[in-house]
Write a protein that holds these residues in place. Structure first.
Motif, short mmCIF file in Angstrom:
data_model
loop_
_atom_site.label_atom_id
_atom_site.label_comp_id
_atom_site.label_asym_id
_atom_site.label_seq_id
_atom_site.Cartn_x
_atom_site.Cartn_y
_atom_site.Cartn_z
N ARG A 1 0.86 -1.18 0.00
CA ARG A 1 0.00 0.00 0.00
C ARG A 1 0.90 1.23 0.00
O ARG A 1 2.00 1.19 0.54
CB ARG A 1 -1.01 0.00 1.13
CG ARG A 1 -0.50 -0.02 2.51
CD ARG A 1 -1.66 0.03 3.53
NE ARG A 1 -1.29 -0.69 4.72
CZ ARG A 1 -1.97 -1.69 5.26
NH1 ARG A 1 -3.09 -2.09 4.72
NH2 ARG A 1 -1.55 -2.29 6.34
N GLY A 2 0.42 2.27 -0.69
CA GLY A 2 1.16 3.52 -0.72
C GLY A 2 1.81 3.88 -2.05
O GLY A 2 2.35 4.97 -2.19
N ARG A 3 1.75 3.01 -3.05
CA ARG A 3 2.40 3.32 -4.33
C ARG A 3 1.78 4.55 -4.99
O ARG A 3 2.49 5.41 -5.50
CB ARG A 3 2.33 2.13 -5.28
CG ARG A 3 3.16 2.36 -6.53
CD ARG A 3 2.89 1.38 -7.67
NE ARG A 3 3.02 0.00 -7.38
CZ ARG A 3 3.95 -0.82 -7.87
NH1 ARG A 3 4.89 -0.34 -8.66
NH2 ARG A 3 3.95 -2.10 -7.59
N LYS A 4 0.45 4.66 -4.96
CA LYS A 4 -0.22 5.80 -5.60
C LYS A 4 0.23 7.11 -4.97
O LYS A 4 0.43 8.10 -5.66
CB LYS A 4 -1.74 5.65 -5.49
CG LYS A 4 -2.31 4.57 -6.36
CD LYS A 4 -3.80 4.46 -6.20
CE LYS A 4 -4.34 3.28 -6.99
NZ LYS A 4 -5.75 3.05 -6.73
N LEU A 5 0.40 7.11 -3.67
CA LEU A 5 0.83 8.32 -2.98
C LEU A 5 2.22 8.74 -3.43
O LEU A 5 2.50 9.92 -3.61
CB LEU A 5 0.84 8.07 -1.46
CG LEU A 5 0.68 9.31 -0.63
CD1 LEU A 5 -0.80 9.58 -0.41
CD2 LEU A 5 1.38 9.15 0.68
N VAL A 6 3.09 7.77 -3.65
CA VAL A 6 4.46 8.06 -4.08
C VAL A 6 4.46 8.73 -5.45
O VAL A 6 5.23 9.65 -5.70
CB VAL A 6 5.30 6.76 -4.12
CG1 VAL A 6 6.61 6.97 -4.83
CG2 VAL A 6 5.52 6.25 -2.71
N TYR A 7 3.57 8.28 -6.34
CA TYR A 7 3.53 8.84 -7.69
C TYR A 7 2.75 10.13 -7.80
O TYR A 7 2.94 10.91 -8.72
CB TYR A 7 2.96 7.81 -8.67
CG TYR A 7 3.91 6.66 -8.93
CD1 TYR A 7 5.22 6.88 -9.32
CD2 TYR A 7 3.50 5.35 -8.76
CE1 TYR A 7 6.10 5.84 -9.55
CE2 TYR A 7 4.37 4.29 -9.00
CZ TYR A 7 5.66 4.55 -9.40
OH TYR A 7 6.53 3.50 -9.63
N GLN A 8 1.84 10.40 -6.86
CA GLN A 8 1.00 11.58 -6.95
C GLN A 8 1.59 12.80 -6.26
O GLN A 8 1.29 13.91 -6.60
CB GLN A 8 -0.39 11.29 -6.34
CG GLN A 8 -1.19 10.32 -7.16
CD GLN A 8 -2.49 9.93 -6.49
OE1 GLN A 8 -2.75 10.29 -5.36
NE2 GLN A 8 -3.31 9.16 -7.19
N VAL A 9 2.42 12.58 -5.27
CA VAL A 9 2.95 13.68 -4.47
C VAL A 9 4.44 13.81 -4.75
O VAL A 9 5.16 12.82 -4.68
CB VAL A 9 2.71 13.38 -2.96
CG1 VAL A 9 3.23 14.51 -2.11
CG2 VAL A 9 1.24 13.15 -2.70
N PRO A 10 4.93 15.04 -5.02
CA PRO A 10 6.36 15.19 -5.29
C PRO A 10 7.23 14.70 -4.12
O PRO A 10 8.23 14.05 -4.32
CB PRO A 10 6.55 16.69 -5.50
CG PRO A 10 5.19 17.23 -5.76
CD PRO A 10 4.20 16.29 -5.16
N ASP A 11 6.85 15.02 -2.90
CA ASP A 11 7.58 14.56 -1.72
C ASP A 11 6.61 13.79 -0.83
O ASP A 11 5.97 14.37 0.05
CB ASP A 11 8.17 15.74 -0.94
CG ASP A 11 9.33 16.38 -1.68
OD1 ASP A 11 10.11 15.64 -2.29
OD2 ASP A 11 9.43 17.62 -1.65
N PRO A 12 6.47 12.48 -1.07
CA PRO A 12 5.50 11.72 -0.28
C PRO A 12 5.88 11.72 1.20
O PRO A 12 7.06 11.86 1.55
CB PRO A 12 5.60 10.31 -0.86
CG PRO A 12 6.87 10.25 -1.58
CD PRO A 12 7.22 11.64 -1.98
N PRO A 13 4.88 11.59 2.08
CA PRO A 13 5.18 11.59 3.50
C PRO A 13 6.02 10.37 3.88
O PRO A 13 5.97 9.33 3.23
CB PRO A 13 3.80 11.54 4.16
CG PRO A 13 2.89 11.01 3.11
CD PRO A 13 3.46 11.41 1.80
#
Length: 186
Positions: free
Chosen positions: A152-164
């Motif tokens: 889980r979390g791949r989409k966040l990595v690709y959508q946000v320049p600096d993922p949390p």
């Protein structure tokens, strides 16, 4: 000059230690996985990658990087690769080793893929770019295994320049199994 270099080195070491401590803290915020059956071994780690994947090898099989199934996990005799970041970053990793096939868990996971893995020596070790490793994954010694990877979390990595910190979370289950064909559950 020598004193300045010493101070600068100490400052950089402290900065790096704080950076890794923040990543470990972010991963520690994730709940511990509660498996449906008791694993032989369960370990957690914050793993770093500079080239998209965390790699697993056995002695004399280092250096090969298998192709990934669904861009998540790939295996070949003595080698394993698991996607962990978009080029560079940390992943919160939980590894569980079993003596028998664990029940399928897909609720709450974005992707779940299972592949066959041939262990020539029974000593599979996952390693990251910092030299950290998770050992003892193949509990039945040499032979045929299945590796089920939950992400889980791949989409966040690709959508946000600096993922949390702690955005990518992996659960890796390793258990004996003869089937070689990959299975994509989600």
């Amino acid at each position: 000059m020598a004193r300045w270099q010493e101070q600068e080195g100490a400052r950089k070491q402290a900065e790096e230690a704080a950076y890794h401590a923040a990543r470990d803290k972010a991963c520690a915020r994730h709940r511990l996985h509660r498996p449906k059956i008791k694993p032989v071994r369960q370990r957690r780690a914050t793993m770093w990658t500079e080239f998209w994947t965390i790699l697993g090898w056995e002695e004399e099989y280092e250096g090969t990087v298998p192709d990934l199934v669904e861009e998540l996990v790939g295996s070949e005799r003595g080698g394993l690769a698991i996607w962990a970041a978009d080029e560079i970053g940390h992943a919160c990793v939980t590894v569980e080793s079993y003596r028998r096939r664990p029940p399928l868990e897909i609720k709450g996971w974005d992707e779940v893929v299972e592949v066959g893995y041939a262990s020539p020596s029974g000593t599979l070790t996952l390693s990251d770019g910092n030299g950290d490793s998770l050992t003892g994954l193949t509990t039945a010694g040499p032979g045929a295994y299945r590796v089920r990877v939950h992400l889980r979390g791949r989409k966040l990595v690709y959508q946000v320049p600096d993922p949390p910190d702690g955005a990518v979370e992996l659960l890796i289950m390793v258990f004996p199994g003869e089937q070689k064909k990959p299975v994509v559950y989600r």
